[in-house]
Design a protein around this motif. Sequence first.
Motif, PDB file in Angstrom:
ATOM      1  N   ASP A  12       0.887  -1.117   0.148  1.00  0.00           N
ATOM      2  CA  ASP A  12       0.161  -0.054  -0.225  1.00  0.00           C
ATOM      3  C   ASP A  12       0.843   1.288   0.255  1.00  0.00           C
ATOM      4  O   ASP A  12       1.685   1.466   1.021  1.00  0.00           O
ATOM      5  N   THR A  47      -8.287  -3.533   5.479  1.00  0.00           N
ATOM      6  CA  THR A  47      -9.222  -2.699   4.958  1.00  0.00           C
ATOM      7  C   THR A  47     -10.481  -3.739   4.803  1.00  0.00           C
ATOM      8  O   THR A  47     -11.664  -3.237   5.188  1.00  0.00           O
ATOM      9  N   PRO A  53     -13.839   0.478   7.010  1.00  0.00           N
ATOM     10  CA  PRO A  53     -12.918   0.682   5.859  1.00  0.00           C
ATOM     11  C   PRO A  53     -12.709   2.135   5.398  1.00  0.00           C
ATOM     12  O   PRO A  53     -11.722   2.414   4.592  1.00  0.00           O
ATOM     13  N   THR A  56      -8.796   4.432   4.397  1.00  0.00           N
ATOM     14  CA  THR A  56      -7.743   3.411   5.074  1.00  0.00           C
ATOM     15  C   THR A  56      -6.689   2.990   4.070  1.00  0.00           C
ATOM     16  O   THR A  56      -5.746   2.345   4.433  1.00  0.00           O
ATOM     17  N   VAL A  57      -6.924   3.570   2.782  1.00  0.00           N
ATOM     18  CA  VAL A  57      -6.091   2.838   1.727  1.00  0.00           C
ATOM     19  C   VAL A  57      -4.994   4.167   1.288  1.00  0.00           C
ATOM     20  O   VAL A  57      -5.804   5.259   1.069  1.00  0.00           O
ATOM     21  N   ARG A 154       0.409   6.857   6.527  1.00  0.00           N
ATOM     22  CA  ARG A 154      -1.189   6.910   6.879  1.00  0.00           C
ATOM     23  C   ARG A 154      -1.282   8.093   8.057  1.00  0.00           C
ATOM     24  O   ARG A 154      -1.903   9.118   7.949  1.00  0.00           O
ATOM     25  N   TYR A 201     -12.451   4.429   0.188  1.00  0.00           N
ATOM     26  CA  TYR A 201     -11.270   3.748   0.479  1.00  0.00           C
ATOM     27  C   TYR A 201     -10.009   4.856   0.721  1.00  0.00           C
ATOM     28  O   TYR A 201      -9.274   4.664   1.656  1.00  0.00           O
TER      29      TYR A 201
END
Length: 298
Positions: A12, A47, A53, A56-57, A154, A201
Amino acid sequence: MTKNCITIGTFDGVHTGHRFLLNQLEMQAAKARLKPLVLYFPLPPKTLLGTKPEMTVLTLPDEKKRYLRELGVCAKALDFTTCRTMSAEKFFKDVLLKQYNMGGLLIGADFALGKNRQAGADWLKAQCEKLNLPFEIVRFYKTGTQKISSSLIRKVLATGDIEQANLLLGRPYEVTGKVIKGKQLGRTLGFPTANLDTGIYKILPLGVFAVKVRVGKNLYDGFCNIGFRPTVNSIDGILPLVEVNIFDFDANIYGRKITIWFADKLRDETKFGTLPALVAQLKQDRREAKKILKKFKI
């Protein structure tokens, strides 16, 4: 048939730490006369399994596929629905050895395989030794004393520190969305905006940012507000609203997809007492964004 030297992960962000690992994969494969192969999950398992979710990406599936292709690696997507119930032994034998013709394995230091992450580095090393297959654990790639990870990026994005996030990613953070109709409040203030539907997402940093904007094949400067519009009534829902003011642009782009790249944060989203005060701040934002974007390349 030449066998594959494999690495597996979610990747990711496809960030600088991942690129370090992929460089090690290339070297390990060349040393063992194998083909390098990346197996990846399009969306993070956390996720897909989580109860929340939203946002989160770092990289959506199409973005991840493109980044890996740009790095010149052979990459194959794994179906998490199929893999999640497999034991480590079954995955090792049926997927790695049989399906993907594994001749060597390279993993990150925190990698684990199988249902509920049941098999870590020691188990994988033992399996490879039984078959006399090359096996390597790649150390964490660090900046100072801090390891570079998707989790760290993140957290950095959540603070709005775009400069640091871009440094860790090794490229500007990007968001793509479809232009949807809003309440056209920006137009009445002299700052028309493109409202973006980015899906549930993608991580969206909150605040006001200087951005580059791609519309079709053309690039423009702009600034973007991501938040809940406290001055002109908050919006309901979990996801913040993404509004982009594109400089020197007045075409109708409803229904089209555009991409923005984040250069730097201008300020936090703020509630102003009057609309004239908001307009004055937006003019200042535009001036600051133009200064920043003169030096910003994607």
